[in-house]
Design a protein around this motif. Structure first.
Motif, PDB file in Angstrom:
ATOM      1  N   ASP A 107       0.817  -1.225   0.000  1.00 52.34           N
ATOM      2  CA  ASP A 107       0.000   0.000   0.000  1.00 52.34           C
ATOM      3  C   ASP A 107       0.843   1.264   0.000  1.00 52.34           C
ATOM      4  O   ASP A 107       0.307   2.366   0.082  1.00 52.34           O
ATOM      5  CB  ASP A 107      -0.965   0.003   1.189  1.00 52.34           C
ATOM      6  N   TYR A 108       2.157   1.137  -0.112  1.00 49.35           N
ATOM      7  CA  TYR A 108       3.032   2.297  -0.296  1.00 49.35           C
ATOM      8  C   TYR A 108       3.076   2.622  -1.794  1.00 49.35           C
ATOM      9  O   TYR A 108       3.371   1.748  -2.607  1.00 49.35           O
ATOM     10  CB  TYR A 108       4.460   1.983   0.166  1.00 49.35           C
ATOM     11  N   PRO A 109       2.822   3.859  -2.212  1.00 41.93           N
ATOM     12  CA  PRO A 109       2.902   4.200  -3.631  1.00 41.93           C
ATOM     13  C   PRO A 109       4.316   3.982  -4.193  1.00 41.93           C
ATOM     14  O   PRO A 109       5.318   4.191  -3.504  1.00 41.93           O
ATOM     15  CB  PRO A 109       2.531   5.685  -3.667  1.00 41.93           C
ATOM     16  N   VAL A 110       4.368   3.561  -5.440  1.00 40.15           N
ATOM     17  CA  VAL A 110       5.649   3.378  -6.125  1.00 40.15           C
ATOM     18  C   VAL A 110       6.229   4.740  -6.487  1.00 40.15           C
ATOM     19  O   VAL A 110       5.567   5.553  -7.140  1.00 40.15           O
ATOM     20  CB  VAL A 110       5.483   2.517  -7.392  1.00 40.15           C
ATOM     21  N   ILE A 111       7.450   4.991  -6.067  1.00 38.57           N
ATOM     22  CA  ILE A 111       8.155   6.229  -6.402  1.00 38.57           C
ATOM     23  C   ILE A 111       9.014   6.029  -7.646  1.00 38.57           C
ATOM     24  O   ILE A 111       9.163   6.930  -8.479  1.00 38.57           O
ATOM     25  CB  ILE A 111       9.015   6.696  -5.218  1.00 38.57           C
ATOM     26  N   GLY A 112       9.592   4.871  -7.787  1.00 33.43           N
ATOM     27  CA  GLY A 112      10.415   4.604  -8.962  1.00 33.43           C
ATOM     28  C   GLY A 112      10.727   3.127  -9.083  1.00 33.43           C
ATOM     29  O   GLY A 112      10.735   2.396  -8.090  1.00 33.43           O
ATOM     30  N   ILE A 273      13.372  -4.978 -11.684  1.00 38.84           N
ATOM     31  CA  ILE A 273      14.405  -5.648 -10.887  1.00 38.84           C
ATOM     32  C   ILE A 273      14.456  -5.106  -9.457  1.00 38.84           C
ATOM     33  O   ILE A 273      14.878  -5.814  -8.551  1.00 38.84           O
ATOM     34  CB  ILE A 273      15.792  -5.571 -11.552  1.00 38.84           C
ATOM     35  N   ASP A 274      14.069  -3.866  -9.257  1.00 36.53           N
ATOM     36  CA  ASP A 274      13.838  -3.358  -7.907  1.00 36.53           C
ATOM     37  C   ASP A 274      12.976  -2.106  -8.005  1.00 36.53           C
ATOM     38  O   ASP A 274      12.806  -1.543  -9.090  1.00 36.53           O
ATOM     39  CB  ASP A 274      15.132  -3.114  -7.115  1.00 36.53           C
ATOM     40  N   GLU A 275      12.405  -1.702  -6.882  1.00 35.08           N
ATOM     41  CA  GLU A 275      11.575  -0.515  -6.893  1.00 35.08           C
ATOM     42  C   GLU A 275      11.628   0.177  -5.541  1.00 35.08           C
ATOM     43  O   GLU A 275      11.900  -0.462  -4.510  1.00 35.08           O
ATOM     44  CB  GLU A 275      10.119  -0.847  -7.259  1.00 35.08           C
ATOM     45  N   THR A 276      11.393   1.487  -5.560  1.00 40.70           N
ATOM     46  CA  THR A 276      11.318   2.282  -4.346  1.00 40.70           C
ATOM     47  C   THR A 276       9.866   2.657  -4.104  1.00 40.70           C
ATOM     48  O   THR A 276       9.178   3.123  -5.005  1.00 40.70           O
ATOM     49  CB  THR A 276      12.180   3.562  -4.474  1.00 40.70           C
ATOM     50  N   ARG A 277       9.416   2.435  -2.866  1.00 42.84           N
ATOM     51  CA  ARG A 277       8.062   2.790  -2.456  1.00 42.84           C
ATOM     52  C   ARG A 277       8.151   3.729  -1.255  1.00 42.84           C
ATOM     53  O   ARG A 277       9.054   3.578  -0.418  1.00 42.84           O
ATOM     54  CB  ARG A 277       7.249   1.547  -2.100  1.00 42.84           C
ATOM     55  N   SER A 278       7.217   4.659  -1.159  1.00 45.33           N
ATOM     56  CA  SER A 278       7.316   5.672  -0.118  1.00 45.33           C
ATOM     57  C   SER A 278       5.945   6.235   0.189  1.00 45.33           C
ATOM     58  O   SER A 278       5.041   6.246  -0.655  1.00 45.33           O
ATOM     59  CB  SER A 278       8.250   6.811  -0.584  1.00 45.33           C
ATOM     60  N   ARG A 279       5.782   6.705   1.432  1.00 50.54           N
ATOM     61  CA  ARG A 279       4.552   7.415   1.823  1.00 50.54           C
ATOM     62  C   ARG A 279       4.866   8.347   2.973  1.00 50.54           C
ATOM     63  O   ARG A 279       5.845   8.135   3.714  1.00 50.54           O
ATOM     64  CB  ARG A 279       3.450   6.433   2.201  1.00 50.54           C
ATOM     65  N   PRO A 280       4.045   9.372   3.164  1.00 50.28           N
ATOM     66  CA  PRO A 280       4.235  10.262   4.324  1.00 50.28           C
ATOM     67  C   PRO A 280       3.915   9.527   5.619  1.00 50.28           C
ATOM     68  O   PRO A 280       3.111   8.595   5.656  1.00 50.28           O
ATOM     69  CB  PRO A 280       3.231  11.385   4.079  1.00 50.28           C
TER      70      PRO A 280
END
Length: 282
Positions: A107-112, A273-280
């Motif tokens: 449930d963390y949005p994908v940043i990249g 191959i990998d991704e960054t996820r982030s949320r406030p």
């Protein structure tokens, strides 16, 4: 969950974390050498991470400039604890870099995302159909760079990770770091894509960015020329450019929210191959 304490000895965790991460990269299609290079790039600040354990599971956390990082989490139930730990130390946002799927961070949005495709090297590279590929000229470069910087800032803002001021500062830093000699920075190639004698797009790559891998900073079709099949042709151009440079894999980073690019990468065989996820953090 409050029974996590600082690990008295990090060596067991570090060996296990390294093993798990390298295996995930190789499962995603990376060669052992590329998996090692990606691991090393992603763990430059590993000595600064705080490693916690409850005797069975592991957490690796950090807080830098208001960003909380969850670098390792072997028990999904420990995520609320990790978020509180970061918030208590001043984090206003939390992020994680994942291999092998989102896990408890779905449930963390994908940043990249880093996307990659490996090409067969048993046949000579073929020119892209429908496009002529040539180097950007010295006269074309300043306008191209200004356009790339603006697009980069837009992508950062669309991903939702930074403010406009922070996005501009990041763009300035990144372009200065990647292109210290501008068009003449070694290893970088800048291209114009032409169809019927007209420039319809541009490309920017760095050969041997990682072992056997060319990094595509951008393969862009101008808006007025989209919807004509040039996007797939640009991907073919990227393969040709990669093979011309002696590499067998092409890698891209795509920002979260860029559904058009993600769909194109899906359609042309570029896997995550990998991704960054982030949320406030509230």
């Amino acid at each position: 969950m409050t029974d996590y304490q600082a690990a008295s000895d990090r060596t067991v965790w570090q060996a296990d974390f390294e093993r798990r991460t390298l295996a995930a990269y190789q499962e995603a299609g990376c060669s052992p050498a590329l998996a090692r290079a990606l691991f090393d790039r992603g763990t430059k600040r590993l000595p600064d991470w705080t490693v916690l354990t409850d005797g069975t599971h592991w957490l690796a956390l950090s807080v830098v400039d208001g960003f909380g990082g969850v670098h390792d989490l072997t028990d999904p139930a420990a995520l609320p604890f990790a978020e509180r730990w970061c918030a208590e130390r001043g984090a206003t946002r939390i992020e994680t870099r994942r291999t092998g799927g989102p896990g408890p961070f779905a449930d963390y949005p994908v940043i990249g995302q880093n996307r990659m495709r490996t090409f067969s090297t048993t046949e000579p590279p073929q020119p892209p159909p429908g496009l002529t590929v040539r180097p950007l000229t010295e006269a074309e470069f300043p306008a191209w760079r200004a356009s790339e910087e603006a697009a980069y800032i837009f992508d950062i803002l669309r991903a939702g990770a930074l403010t406009p001021e922070e996005a501009k500062a990041k763009s300035d830093r990144d372009f200065a770091e990647e292109l210290p000699q501008g068009r003449h920075t070694p290893g970088h190639g800048f291209y114009a894509f032409e169809a019927a004698g007209e420039v319809v797009g541009t490309g920017w790559v760095q050969h041997s960015f990682l072992p056997g891998t060319t990094f595509g900073f951008s393969l862009e079709i101008h808006e007025q020329h989209r919807g004509k099949g040039h996007g797939r042709a640009a991907m073919a151009a990227g393969e040709w450019i990669t093979r011309q440079g002696g590499d067998g894999s092409l890698m891209f980073n795509v920002f979260g929210g860029n559904e058009v690019a993600m769909n194109l990468y899906d359609a042309t065989g570029f896997t995550v191959i990998d991704e960054t996820r982030s949320r406030p953090l509230n």
